[in-house]
Design a protein around this motif. Structure first.
Motif, short mmCIF file in Angstrom:
data_model
loop_
_atom_site.label_atom_id
_atom_site.label_comp_id
_atom_site.label_asym_id
_atom_site.label_seq_id
_atom_site.Cartn_x
_atom_site.Cartn_y
_atom_site.Cartn_z
N GLN A 1 -0.39 -6.70 -5.44
CA GLN A 1 -0.42 -7.91 -4.61
C GLN A 1 0.14 -9.08 -5.40
O GLN A 1 -0.06 -9.16 -6.62
CB GLN A 1 -1.85 -8.23 -4.19
CG GLN A 1 -1.99 -9.45 -3.30
CD GLN A 1 -3.45 -9.71 -2.94
OE1 GLN A 1 -4.21 -10.30 -3.69
NE2 GLN A 1 -3.84 -9.24 -1.77
N LEU B 1 2.32 -5.72 3.52
CA LEU B 1 1.48 -6.56 4.37
C LEU B 1 1.55 -8.00 3.91
O LEU B 1 1.64 -8.27 2.71
CB LEU B 1 0.01 -6.12 4.28
CG LEU B 1 -0.43 -4.93 5.11
CD1 LEU B 1 0.10 -3.63 4.49
CD2 LEU B 1 -1.95 -4.87 5.20
N VAL B 2 1.50 -8.91 4.85
CA VAL B 2 1.52 -10.33 4.53
C VAL B 2 0.38 -11.01 5.26
O VAL B 2 0.21 -10.82 6.46
CB VAL B 2 2.86 -10.96 4.94
CG1 VAL B 2 2.81 -12.48 4.79
CG2 VAL B 2 4.00 -10.39 4.12
N GLY B 3 -0.39 -11.78 4.54
CA GLY B 3 -1.51 -12.48 5.16
C GLY B 3 -2.31 -13.25 4.13
O GLY B 3 -2.11 -13.06 2.92
N PRO B 4 -3.23 -14.10 4.60
CA PRO B 4 -3.99 -14.92 3.66
C PRO B 4 -5.11 -14.14 2.99
O PRO B 4 -5.59 -13.14 3.53
CB PRO B 4 -4.57 -16.02 4.56
CG PRO B 4 -4.71 -15.35 5.89
CD PRO B 4 -3.56 -14.39 5.99
N GLN B 5 -5.50 -14.59 1.83
CA GLN B 5 -6.72 -14.10 1.22
C GLN B 5 -7.87 -14.56 2.10
O GLN B 5 -7.81 -15.58 2.74
CB GLN B 5 -6.90 -14.71 -0.18
CG GLN B 5 -5.97 -14.14 -1.21
CD GLN B 5 -6.50 -12.87 -1.84
OE1 GLN B 5 -7.60 -12.44 -1.55
NE2 GLN B 5 -5.71 -12.25 -2.69
N GLN C 1 -5.39 -9.72 10.63
CA GLN C 1 -4.13 -10.05 9.96
C GLN C 1 -3.59 -8.90 9.16
O GLN C 1 -2.56 -9.01 8.53
CB GLN C 1 -4.33 -11.27 9.06
CG GLN C 1 -4.52 -12.53 9.86
CD GLN C 1 -5.41 -13.53 9.15
OE1 GLN C 1 -6.25 -13.17 8.35
NE2 GLN C 1 -5.25 -14.80 9.45
N PHE C 2 -4.28 -7.76 9.22
CA PHE C 2 -3.83 -6.61 8.45
C PHE C 2 -2.88 -5.79 9.30
O PHE C 2 -3.26 -4.82 9.93
CB PHE C 2 -5.02 -5.79 8.00
CG PHE C 2 -5.86 -6.51 6.99
CD1 PHE C 2 -6.90 -7.32 7.39
CD2 PHE C 2 -5.58 -6.39 5.64
CE1 PHE C 2 -7.66 -8.02 6.46
CE2 PHE C 2 -6.34 -7.08 4.70
CZ PHE C 2 -7.38 -7.89 5.11
N PHE D 1 -4.14 0.84 -2.27
CA PHE D 1 -3.62 -0.44 -2.76
C PHE D 1 -2.73 -0.20 -3.99
O PHE D 1 -3.11 0.51 -4.91
CB PHE D 1 -4.78 -1.36 -3.12
CG PHE D 1 -4.38 -2.63 -3.79
CD1 PHE D 1 -4.35 -2.75 -5.17
CD2 PHE D 1 -4.04 -3.74 -3.03
CE1 PHE D 1 -4.00 -3.94 -5.79
CE2 PHE D 1 -3.70 -4.93 -3.64
CZ PHE D 1 -3.67 -5.03 -5.02
N TYR E 1 0.84 -1.19 0.00
CA TYR E 1 0.00 0.00 0.00
C TYR E 1 0.88 1.25 0.00
O TYR E 1 2.01 1.22 0.48
CB TYR E 1 -0.90 0.03 1.25
CG TYR E 1 -2.11 -0.85 1.17
CD1 TYR E 1 -2.04 -2.20 1.49
CD2 TYR E 1 -3.35 -0.33 0.78
CE1 TYR E 1 -3.17 -3.01 1.42
CE2 TYR E 1 -4.47 -1.14 0.72
CZ TYR E 1 -4.36 -2.47 1.04
OH TYR E 1 -5.48 -3.26 0.96
N TYR F 1 3.75 0.59 2.62
CA TYR F 1 3.56 -0.48 3.58
C TYR F 1 3.51 -1.84 2.89
O TYR F 1 2.87 -2.00 1.85
CB TYR F 1 2.25 -0.31 4.34
CG TYR F 1 2.16 0.91 5.20
CD1 TYR F 1 1.53 2.07 4.73
CD2 TYR F 1 2.68 0.93 6.48
CE1 TYR F 1 1.42 3.19 5.52
CE2 TYR F 1 2.58 2.06 7.29
CZ TYR F 1 1.95 3.18 6.80
OH TYR F 1 1.85 4.30 7.59
N PHE G 1 0.10 -3.35 9.41
CA PHE G 1 0.77 -2.41 8.53
C PHE G 1 2.19 -2.10 8.97
O PHE G 1 3.04 -1.76 8.16
CB PHE G 1 -0.03 -1.11 8.45
CG PHE G 1 -1.18 -1.16 7.49
CD1 PHE G 1 -2.37 -1.74 7.84
CD2 PHE G 1 -1.07 -0.60 6.22
CE1 PHE G 1 -3.44 -1.80 6.95
CE2 PHE G 1 -2.14 -0.64 5.33
CZ PHE G 1 -3.32 -1.24 5.69
N GLY G 2 2.51 -2.17 10.21
CA GLY G 2 3.82 -1.76 10.66
C GLY G 2 4.02 -0.27 10.47
O GLY G 2 3.06 0.49 10.32
N THR G 3 5.26 0.16 10.46
CA THR G 3 5.56 1.60 10.34
C THR G 3 5.85 2.02 8.91
O THR G 3 5.90 3.19 8.60
CB THR G 3 6.74 2.00 11.22
OG1 THR G 3 7.86 1.17 10.90
CG2 THR G 3 6.40 1.86 12.69
#
Lengths: 112, 114
Positions: free
Chosen positions: A49, A89-93, A99-100, A46, A36, A87, A102-104
Protein backbone atom coordinates in the motif's frame (compact mmCIF):
# COMPACT_ATOMS: atom_id res chain seq x y z
CA UNK A 1 -15.46 5.98 -5.28
CA UNK A 2 -12.37 5.98 -7.44
CA UNK A 3 -12.60 3.36 -10.17
CA UNK A 4 -9.46 1.77 -11.47
CA UNK A 5 -8.36 0.44 -14.85
CA UNK A 6 -5.84 -2.36 -15.25
CA UNK A 7 -4.77 -4.58 -18.15
CA UNK A 8 -6.83 -7.74 -18.24
CA UNK A 9 -3.86 -10.05 -18.59
CA UNK A 10 -0.08 -10.14 -18.85
CA UNK A 11 2.51 -12.81 -19.59
CA UNK A 12 6.09 -12.82 -18.37
CA UNK A 13 9.03 -15.18 -18.41
CA UNK A 14 10.38 -16.54 -15.19
CA UNK A 15 13.11 -14.38 -13.68
CA UNK A 16 11.99 -11.15 -15.31
CA UNK A 17 10.72 -8.03 -13.58
CA UNK A 18 7.00 -7.46 -14.07
CA UNK A 19 5.32 -4.07 -13.91
CA UNK A 20 1.54 -3.84 -13.69
CA UNK A 21 0.09 -0.38 -14.10
CA UNK A 22 -3.21 0.82 -12.71
CA UNK A 23 -4.99 3.99 -13.81
CA UNK A 24 -7.05 5.95 -11.29
CA UNK A 25 -7.74 9.36 -12.77
CA UNK A 26 -10.34 10.30 -10.15
CA UNK A 27 -8.19 9.58 -7.11
CA UNK A 28 -9.05 11.82 -4.16
CA UNK A 29 -6.65 13.64 -1.89
CA UNK A 30 -7.17 11.22 0.98
CA UNK A 31 -7.14 8.05 -1.11
CA UNK A 32 -4.48 5.38 -0.72
CA UNK A 33 -3.48 2.81 -3.35
CA UNK A 34 -3.47 -0.83 -2.34
CA UNK A 35 -2.60 -4.00 -4.26
CA UNK A 36 -3.82 -7.51 -3.62
CA UNK A 37 -2.82 -10.88 -5.07
CA UNK A 38 -5.25 -13.75 -5.49
CA UNK A 39 -4.52 -17.37 -6.31
CA UNK A 40 -7.25 -19.74 -7.50
CA UNK A 41 -9.47 -21.01 -4.70
CA UNK A 42 -7.98 -18.57 -2.18
CA UNK A 43 -8.95 -15.21 -0.81
CA UNK A 44 -6.98 -12.13 -1.90
CA UNK A 45 -3.73 -11.42 -0.08
CA UNK A 46 -2.48 -7.93 0.73
CA UNK A 47 0.74 -7.08 -1.11
CA UNK A 48 1.52 -3.41 -0.64
CA UNK A 49 0.00 0.00 0.00
CA UNK A 50 1.17 3.53 -0.71
CA UNK A 51 0.15 7.15 -0.93
CA UNK A 52 2.85 8.79 -3.02
CA UNK A 53 6.37 8.32 -4.44
CA UNK A 54 7.74 4.84 -3.83
CA UNK A 55 7.06 2.11 -1.34
CA UNK A 56 9.03 -1.12 -1.13
CA UNK A 57 8.60 -4.23 0.96
CA UNK A 58 10.02 -7.71 0.85
CA UNK A 59 7.91 -8.84 -2.09
CA UNK A 60 7.15 -5.80 -4.27
CA UNK A 61 7.57 -2.12 -4.98
CA UNK A 62 4.87 0.43 -5.64
CA UNK A 63 5.62 3.49 -7.74
CA UNK A 64 3.25 6.45 -7.61
CA UNK A 65 3.93 9.56 -9.71
CA UNK A 66 3.40 13.06 -8.39
CA UNK A 67 -0.08 13.46 -9.89
CA UNK A 68 -1.15 10.09 -8.39
CA UNK A 69 -3.39 9.33 -11.36
CA UNK A 70 -1.70 6.01 -11.89
CA UNK A 71 0.46 3.55 -10.01
CA UNK A 72 2.74 0.68 -10.93
CA UNK A 73 3.21 -2.53 -9.02
CA UNK A 74 6.66 -3.96 -9.65
CA UNK A 75 7.44 -7.61 -8.97
CA UNK A 76 11.16 -8.36 -9.19
CA UNK A 77 12.35 -11.61 -10.76
CA UNK A 78 9.01 -13.37 -10.94
CA UNK A 79 8.70 -17.10 -10.49
CA UNK A 80 6.02 -19.54 -11.56
CA UNK A 81 4.41 -19.15 -8.15
CA UNK A 82 3.65 -15.51 -8.93
CA UNK A 83 1.04 -16.59 -11.47
CA UNK A 84 -2.11 -15.04 -10.02
CA UNK A 85 -4.62 -12.23 -10.39
CA UNK A 86 -3.52 -8.83 -9.13
CA UNK A 87 -5.99 -6.18 -8.01
CA UNK A 88 -5.44 -2.45 -7.58
CA UNK A 89 -7.72 -0.67 -5.10
CA UNK A 90 -8.04 3.03 -4.41
CA UNK A 91 -9.76 4.51 -1.40
CA UNK A 92 -9.32 6.32 1.90
CA UNK A 93 -7.92 4.87 5.06
CA UNK A 94 -10.70 4.30 7.51
CA UNK A 95 -13.35 1.85 8.36
CA UNK A 96 -15.79 1.96 5.52
CA UNK A 97 -16.80 -0.93 3.35
CA UNK A 98 -18.26 0.12 0.07
CA UNK A 99 -15.06 1.71 -1.14
CA UNK A 100 -13.37 -1.63 -1.63
CA UNK A 101 -13.79 -1.92 -5.38
CA UNK A 102 -11.68 -4.75 -6.75
CA UNK A 103 -12.61 -4.68 -10.41
CA UNK A 104 -11.56 -7.60 -12.60
CA UNK A 105 -7.84 -7.34 -11.89
CA UNK A 106 -4.85 -8.34 -14.01
CA UNK A 107 -4.23 -12.01 -14.61
CA UNK A 108 -0.47 -12.57 -14.64
CA UNK A 109 0.91 -15.75 -16.17
CA UNK A 110 4.57 -16.55 -15.59
CA UNK A 111 6.04 -18.74 -18.29
CA UNK A 112 8.99 -21.07 -17.58
CA UNK B 1 -1.44 -16.98 14.82
CA UNK B 2 -4.47 -18.35 13.05
CA UNK B 3 -5.82 -16.56 10.05
CA UNK B 4 -9.40 -16.00 8.99
CA UNK B 5 -11.34 -19.22 8.71
CA UNK B 6 -14.62 -19.91 6.97
CA UNK B 7 -16.99 -22.82 7.05
CA UNK B 8 -18.18 -24.73 5.27
CA UNK B 9 -15.67 -24.55 2.43
CA UNK B 10 -18.22 -25.91 0.00
CA UNK B 11 -21.98 -25.83 0.14
CA UNK B 12 -24.53 -27.21 -2.28
CA UNK B 13 -28.08 -26.05 -1.79
CA UNK B 14 -31.26 -26.71 -3.67
CA UNK B 15 -33.03 -23.64 -4.92
CA UNK B 16 -35.27 -22.28 -2.19
CA UNK B 17 -33.22 -23.59 0.72
CA UNK B 18 -31.73 -21.34 3.38
CA UNK B 19 -27.97 -21.40 3.99
CA UNK B 20 -25.69 -20.03 6.70
CA UNK B 21 -22.04 -19.29 6.11
CA UNK B 22 -19.68 -18.77 9.03
CA UNK B 23 -16.60 -16.57 9.37
CA UNK B 24 -14.07 -16.64 12.21
CA UNK B 25 -11.92 -13.50 11.95
CA UNK B 26 -8.44 -12.98 13.31
CA UNK B 27 -8.62 -12.54 17.04
CA UNK B 28 -8.77 -8.89 18.03
CA UNK B 29 -9.71 -7.57 14.60
CA UNK B 30 -12.58 -5.18 14.97
CA UNK B 31 -13.52 -4.84 11.30
CA UNK B 32 -15.13 -7.65 9.33
CA UNK B 33 -16.18 -7.66 5.71
CA UNK B 34 -18.17 -9.98 3.48
CA UNK B 35 -17.67 -10.17 -0.27
CA UNK B 36 -19.25 -12.12 -3.10
CA UNK B 37 -17.02 -13.30 -5.93
CA UNK B 38 -18.48 -14.65 -9.14
CA UNK B 39 -16.37 -16.78 -11.44
CA UNK B 40 -13.79 -14.68 -13.27
CA UNK B 41 -14.69 -11.50 -11.43
CA UNK B 42 -13.16 -9.57 -8.58
CA UNK B 43 -14.72 -9.67 -5.13
CA UNK B 44 -17.75 -7.44 -4.68
CA UNK B 45 -18.46 -5.82 -1.34
CA UNK B 46 -21.55 -7.03 0.51
CA UNK B 47 -21.44 -5.71 4.07
CA UNK B 48 -19.15 -4.45 6.81
CA UNK B 49 -19.06 -4.66 10.61
CA UNK B 50 -17.15 -2.71 13.17
CA UNK B 51 -17.31 -4.90 16.26
CA UNK B 52 -20.95 -5.94 16.49
CA UNK B 53 -22.30 -2.95 14.60
CA UNK B 54 -23.20 -3.40 10.96
CA UNK B 55 -22.10 -0.07 9.55
CA UNK B 56 -22.63 -0.70 5.87
CA UNK B 57 -24.87 -3.21 4.14
CA UNK B 58 -25.21 -1.37 0.88
CA UNK B 59 -23.80 -4.28 -1.11
CA UNK B 60 -26.31 -6.90 -0.05
CA UNK B 61 -28.12 -7.78 -3.28
CA UNK B 62 -31.55 -8.37 -1.80
CA UNK B 63 -33.45 -8.72 1.46
CA UNK B 64 -32.80 -12.46 1.26
CA UNK B 65 -29.27 -11.74 2.41
CA UNK B 66 -28.67 -11.11 6.09
CA UNK B 67 -25.46 -10.86 8.10
CA UNK B 68 -24.80 -10.68 11.81
CA UNK B 69 -21.92 -10.46 14.23
CA UNK B 70 -23.64 -10.49 17.62
CA UNK B 71 -20.59 -10.55 19.89
CA UNK B 72 -18.18 -8.68 17.66
CA UNK B 73 -16.24 -11.78 16.70
CA UNK B 74 -17.73 -14.61 14.65
CA UNK B 75 -20.00 -13.56 11.82
CA UNK B 76 -22.67 -15.40 9.90
CA UNK B 77 -23.96 -14.59 6.44
CA UNK B 78 -27.39 -16.04 5.87
CA UNK B 79 -29.09 -16.39 2.52
CA UNK B 80 -32.77 -17.23 2.52
CA UNK B 81 -34.61 -18.92 -0.31
CA UNK B 82 -31.46 -19.36 -2.36
CA UNK B 83 -31.56 -18.73 -6.09
CA UNK B 84 -29.22 -19.93 -8.82
CA UNK B 85 -27.77 -16.44 -9.19
CA UNK B 86 -26.54 -16.71 -5.59
CA UNK B 87 -23.98 -19.30 -6.70
CA UNK B 88 -20.57 -17.76 -6.01
CA UNK B 89 -17.67 -17.78 -3.61
CA UNK B 90 -18.38 -15.84 -0.43
CA UNK B 91 -15.28 -14.30 1.09
CA UNK B 92 -14.85 -12.96 4.58
CA UNK B 93 -12.06 -10.57 5.58
CA UNK B 94 -11.02 -8.88 8.79
CA UNK B 95 -8.77 -5.98 9.62
CA UNK B 96 -7.42 -4.04 12.57
CA UNK B 97 -8.85 -0.67 13.57
CA UNK B 98 -6.27 1.43 11.81
CA UNK B 99 -5.61 -0.73 8.79
CA UNK B 100 -8.93 -1.04 7.09
CA UNK B 101 -7.34 -1.35 3.70
CA UNK B 102 -5.01 -4.12 4.77
CA UNK B 103 -7.60 -6.84 4.97
CA UNK B 104 -6.94 -10.47 5.75
CA UNK B 105 -9.12 -12.83 3.76
CA UNK B 106 -10.38 -16.30 4.50
CA UNK B 107 -10.40 -19.06 1.89
CA UNK B 108 -14.03 -18.48 1.05
CA UNK B 109 -17.13 -20.65 0.90
CA UNK B 110 -18.13 -21.87 -2.55
CA UNK B 111 -21.91 -21.94 -2.74
CA UNK B 112 -23.59 -23.83 -5.54
CA UNK B 113 -27.34 -23.55 -5.88
CA UNK B 114 -28.92 -26.29 -7.99
Amino acid sequence: LAKTTQPISMDSYEGQEVNITCSHNNIATNDYITWYQQFPSQGPRFIIQGYKTKVTNEVASLFIPADRKSSTLSLPRVSLSDTAVYYCLVGPQGNTGNQFYFGTGTSLTVIP
Amino acid sequence: GAGVSQSPRYKVAKRGQDVALRCDPISGHVSLFWYQQALGQGPEFLTYFQNEAQLDKSGLPSDRFFAERPEGSVSTLKIQRTQQEDSAVYLCASSSWTGAYEQYFGPGTRLTVT
